[in-house]
Design a protein around this motif. Structure first.
Motif, short mmCIF file in Angstrom:
data_model
loop_
_atom_site.label_atom_id
_atom_site.label_comp_id
_atom_site.label_asym_id
_atom_site.label_seq_id
_atom_site.Cartn_x
_atom_site.Cartn_y
_atom_site.Cartn_z
N SER A 45 0.81 -1.22 0.00
CA SER A 45 0.00 0.00 0.00
C SER A 45 0.84 1.27 0.00
N LYS A 46 2.15 1.16 0.28
CA LYS A 46 3.00 2.34 0.39
C LYS A 46 3.68 2.70 -0.94
N ILE A 47 3.50 1.90 -1.97
CA ILE A 47 4.12 2.17 -3.27
C ILE A 47 3.03 2.57 -4.25
N HIS A 48 3.26 3.68 -4.95
CA HIS A 48 2.27 4.18 -5.92
C HIS A 48 2.97 4.49 -7.25
N PRO A 49 2.43 3.97 -8.36
CA PRO A 49 1.26 3.08 -8.42
C PRO A 49 1.59 1.72 -7.81
N SER A 50 0.58 1.07 -7.28
CA SER A 50 0.77 -0.19 -6.58
C SER A 50 1.13 -1.30 -7.57
N ILE A 62 13.96 5.04 -5.83
CA ILE A 62 14.26 3.65 -6.13
C ILE A 62 14.75 2.89 -4.91
N TRP A 63 15.48 3.57 -3.99
CA TRP A 63 16.02 2.86 -2.83
C TRP A 63 14.91 2.47 -1.86
N MET A 64 13.98 3.37 -1.63
CA MET A 64 12.87 3.05 -0.73
C MET A 64 11.97 1.98 -1.34
N ILE A 65 11.72 2.07 -2.63
CA ILE A 65 10.91 1.06 -3.30
C ILE A 65 11.60 -0.30 -3.21
N SER A 66 12.92 -0.33 -3.46
CA SER A 66 13.67 -1.59 -3.40
C SER A 66 13.62 -2.17 -1.98
N PHE A 67 13.71 -1.30 -0.97
CA PHE A 67 13.64 -1.76 0.41
C PHE A 67 12.28 -2.38 0.71
N TYR A 68 11.22 -1.78 0.20
CA TYR A 68 9.88 -2.31 0.44
C TYR A 68 9.67 -3.63 -0.30
N ILE A 89 12.01 -5.86 -0.76
CA ILE A 89 12.69 -6.83 0.10
C ILE A 89 11.84 -7.15 1.33
N LEU A 90 11.25 -6.11 1.95
CA LEU A 90 10.38 -6.33 3.10
C LEU A 90 9.17 -7.19 2.74
N ASN A 91 8.62 -6.95 1.56
CA ASN A 91 7.47 -7.72 1.10
C ASN A 91 7.83 -9.19 0.96
N PHE A 92 8.95 -9.47 0.30
CA PHE A 92 9.39 -10.85 0.12
C PHE A 92 9.73 -11.48 1.46
N LEU A 93 10.31 -10.67 2.37
CA LEU A 93 10.58 -11.17 3.72
C LEU A 93 9.29 -11.55 4.42
N GLY A 94 8.24 -10.74 4.23
CA GLY A 94 6.94 -11.06 4.81
C GLY A 94 6.42 -12.40 4.33
N VAL A 95 6.56 -12.67 3.03
CA VAL A 95 6.14 -13.97 2.47
C VAL A 95 6.94 -15.10 3.11
N ALA A 96 8.26 -14.89 3.25
CA ALA A 96 9.09 -15.92 3.86
C ALA A 96 8.70 -16.16 5.31
N LEU A 97 8.37 -15.10 6.04
CA LEU A 97 7.93 -15.25 7.43
C LEU A 97 6.64 -16.06 7.51
N ILE A 98 5.72 -15.79 6.60
CA ILE A 98 4.47 -16.56 6.56
C ILE A 98 4.77 -18.04 6.35
N ALA A 99 5.64 -18.33 5.38
CA ALA A 99 5.96 -19.73 5.06
C ALA A 99 6.63 -20.42 6.24
N ILE A 100 7.53 -19.73 6.93
CA ILE A 100 8.21 -20.32 8.09
C ILE A 100 7.21 -20.57 9.21
N ALA A 101 6.32 -19.60 9.45
CA ALA A 101 5.30 -19.78 10.48
C ALA A 101 4.40 -20.96 10.17
N ILE A 102 4.00 -21.10 8.91
CA ILE A 102 3.17 -22.23 8.49
C ILE A 102 3.88 -23.54 8.80
N SER A 103 5.16 -23.61 8.46
CA SER A 103 5.93 -24.82 8.73
C SER A 103 5.91 -25.17 10.21
N ILE A 104 6.09 -24.17 11.06
CA ILE A 104 6.16 -24.45 12.50
C ILE A 104 4.82 -24.93 13.03
#
Length: 258
Positions: free
Chosen positions: A39-44, A131-137, A139-154
């Protein structure tokens, strides 16, 4: 060496509860990271995890906040799970509900936190500019997906109570997909796809879908399988019950994780 108990568990109830709480927090934070960064990147263009995007979009379409959207759509998935298992179990349904209430509340809490509703604690993630803030977000987005997958595994391995969507994935994985986490994850995306189509028919908007959603679609199941091996590697699937399978499926100790 662990000893399997009569109820199919090799870890104590205290350990089960502790690991469940840890995974619940990780999952909630991961889900919200995907939503907020999108939601923080426009256009989404970023998008969130697949189930998250579909439930959030359909909730928006029918004017529900995140708490009620995640709770009600989750319980509808419980009904689907009962159909696939071939029986209705109040204990299982109650477990799904027990999961959904704190999970939905944590989703709302983390969303408020990352959006700056509690400025005395955190001002919130800013809008992405450059570009740097967008790139950081990204990475955060992909990290969020990885966190979901790890939590599911546990919490799938703990198998104390499950999110209905992950209960669905586990049923598909061990009853129909011979333990393959990737195939089960993709098959479990059919219900949220239907939700997304309904939401789009109402709003004509694909908000929360993007490259992050594609990343989750392709890699989340695989990350779950990897986490089964490397995150708490001695933790095996506890008291697995997916109903009768016509075709033999591997036992949890011999599951396919790829």
């Amino acid at each position: 060496m662990t000893t399997q108990s009569n109820n199919g568990r090799s870890i104590s109830m205290g350990s089960s509860i502790g690991l469940f709480i840890l995974s619940l927090v990780i999952n909630s934070a991961g889900n919200v990271l995907t939503l907020v960064t999108s939601s923080k990147i426009h256009p989404s263009f970023l998008g969130s995890a697949y189930w998250t995007a579909a439930e959030a979009n359909l909730g928006t379409a029918i004017h529900w906040n995140l708490f009620w959207a995640f709770l009600i759509f989750g319980m509808l998935t419980t009904v689907l799970n009962a159909i696939l298992v071939g029986k209705w179990e109040w204990r299982r349904a109650l477990g799904n509900l027990i999961f959904m209430v704190p999970f939905s509340a944590l989703i709302q809490l983390f969303a408020d936190f990352f959006n700056g509703v509690y400025p005395q604690l955190f001002a919130g993630l800013p809008q992405a500019h450059g570009i740097w803030m967008i790139s950081f977000y990204v990475i955060l987005n992909f990290l969020g997906v990885a966190l979901i997958a790890i939590a599911i595994s546990i919490y799938q391995r703990v198998n104390l109570v499950l999110h209905p969507a992950d209960d669905l994935m586990q049923i598909l994985r061990f009853k129909y997909c011979r333990g393959n986490a990737n195939l089960a994850m993709w098959a479990s995306y059919i219900p949220p796809t239907i939700m997304a189509i309904i939401a789009f028919a109402i709003t004509r908007d694909f908000t929360n879908f993007g490259i992050g959603t594609l990343f989750a679609f392709v890699f989340q199941g695989g990350i779950t399988g990897i986490a089964d091996r490397v995150v708490f590697p001695n933790l095996k699937h506890q008291a697995l019950d997916v109903g009768h399978a016509e075709n033999a499926t591997p036992s949890p100790s011999k599951q396919t994780n790829a």
